[in-house]
Design an enzyme around this catalytic site. Sequence first.
Site, short mmCIF file in Angstrom:
data_model
loop_
_atom_site.label_atom_id
_atom_site.label_comp_id
_atom_site.label_asym_id
_atom_site.label_seq_id
_atom_site.Cartn_x
_atom_site.Cartn_y
_atom_site.Cartn_z
N GLY A 36 0.84 -1.20 0.00
CA GLY A 36 0.00 0.00 0.00
C GLY A 36 0.87 1.26 0.00
O GLY A 36 0.65 2.20 -0.77
N HIS A 37 1.90 1.26 0.87
CA HIS A 37 2.83 2.40 0.89
C HIS A 37 3.52 2.54 -0.47
O HIS A 37 3.66 3.65 -1.00
CB HIS A 37 3.94 2.18 1.92
CG HIS A 37 3.51 2.21 3.35
ND1 HIS A 37 3.68 1.15 4.20
CD2 HIS A 37 2.93 3.19 4.09
CE1 HIS A 37 3.24 1.46 5.40
NE2 HIS A 37 2.77 2.69 5.37
N GLN A 61 1.11 10.67 18.50
CA GLN A 61 -0.20 10.25 17.98
C GLN A 61 -0.65 8.91 18.58
O GLN A 61 -1.70 8.40 18.22
CB GLN A 61 -0.21 10.20 16.46
CG GLN A 61 0.59 9.07 15.82
CD GLN A 61 0.66 9.20 14.32
OE1 GLN A 61 1.37 10.05 13.78
NE2 GLN A 61 -0.10 8.37 13.60
N SER A 187 -1.89 -2.94 6.27
CA SER A 187 -1.54 -2.06 7.39
C SER A 187 -0.25 -2.59 8.00
O SER A 187 -0.03 -3.82 8.01
CB SER A 187 -2.66 -2.12 8.43
OG SER A 187 -2.20 -1.65 9.67
O1 PAF Z 1 -0.74 7.19 8.49
C1 PAF Z 1 0.37 7.19 9.06
O2 PAF Z 1 1.21 6.32 8.84
C2 PAF Z 1 0.69 8.29 10.04
O3 PAF Z 1 -0.44 8.67 10.74
C3 PAF Z 1 1.41 9.50 9.39
C4 PAF Z 1 0.52 10.19 8.38
C5 PAF Z 1 2.69 9.05 8.74
C6 PAF Z 1 1.76 10.52 10.47
O4 PAF Z 1 2.59 9.99 11.43
#
Ligand code: PAF
Length: 282
Positions: A36-37, A61, A187
Amino acid sequence: MPIFYGKSTLMDYLKSIKTPHSTIGFVPTMGALHEGHLALMQKSLMENKNTVVSIFVNPTQFNNPDDLAKYPRTLEADIKKLNALDPNIILYAPSVEDIYEGNVQSQSFDFDGLENQMEGKFRPGHFDGVGTIVKRLFEIVEPTNAYFGEKDFQQLQIVKKMVAKSGLKVTVIGCPIFRESNHLAMSSRNERLSTQERDEAAIIYKTLNIAKEKFKNDSANSVGEWVQNSFKKNSNFSLEYFVIADEAQLLPCVRKNKNKKYRAFIAVLVNNIRLIDTISLN
Ligand code: PAF
């Protein structure tokens, strides 16, 4: 592949390669890279002169310290994947100190209520952390375009809101969800699942698809009840939330409005590993 661990050397490098018409595509990640990345990066490589990828597990986060501690960190393997994709990719892999300069705190944001639903309800402070890191990365990289996966649809809407409110000059581009062969949304957290859990996690997308069918004739409330009941019968997967909301404001759908675009959002816990997914209902 150019790799930078500090923002000042990265910024000097980006200044040195900048030309009047060059564009920078940016893919922010927390590493443990999957297809996905790589699809986001491929799109960025096609649409921009240069592509910057960041790998940074952002502590602000995470509301759950255990989730932060267990988040997969696979920098060496990630570098190999990036090199194989395109050795011209510019990697920024900063330390916590390089980003936060001794003050590991989130800024407080007002995302016009987008932050109060779903992930925001269940992960207090999460979107302040996301807003803080994405804004900081945008200020460092100064991208023309930035690419985010639609699996984190709420995050995508919040990043767009943050950009609109802060006047940053970057176009935020949402990209379709990449799925494993059993349709589990890709994921980095999937790496923590056992083979059996991974197989059984196909139930998440299956449920979303049935919910989509049901929503054609039934109310959001009755679809929600059906989802709650079907997860009660499954002892390995516990449902954290299932919400049908409009895409623009992310407010739960009470009565269907034919002018709105709806989406179903789900979060499920498997052996304390949190998986989220979403599907468009229109
Ligand atoms: O989606 C993610 O992997 C993270 O939330 C991000 C956008 C890299 C911010 O740390």
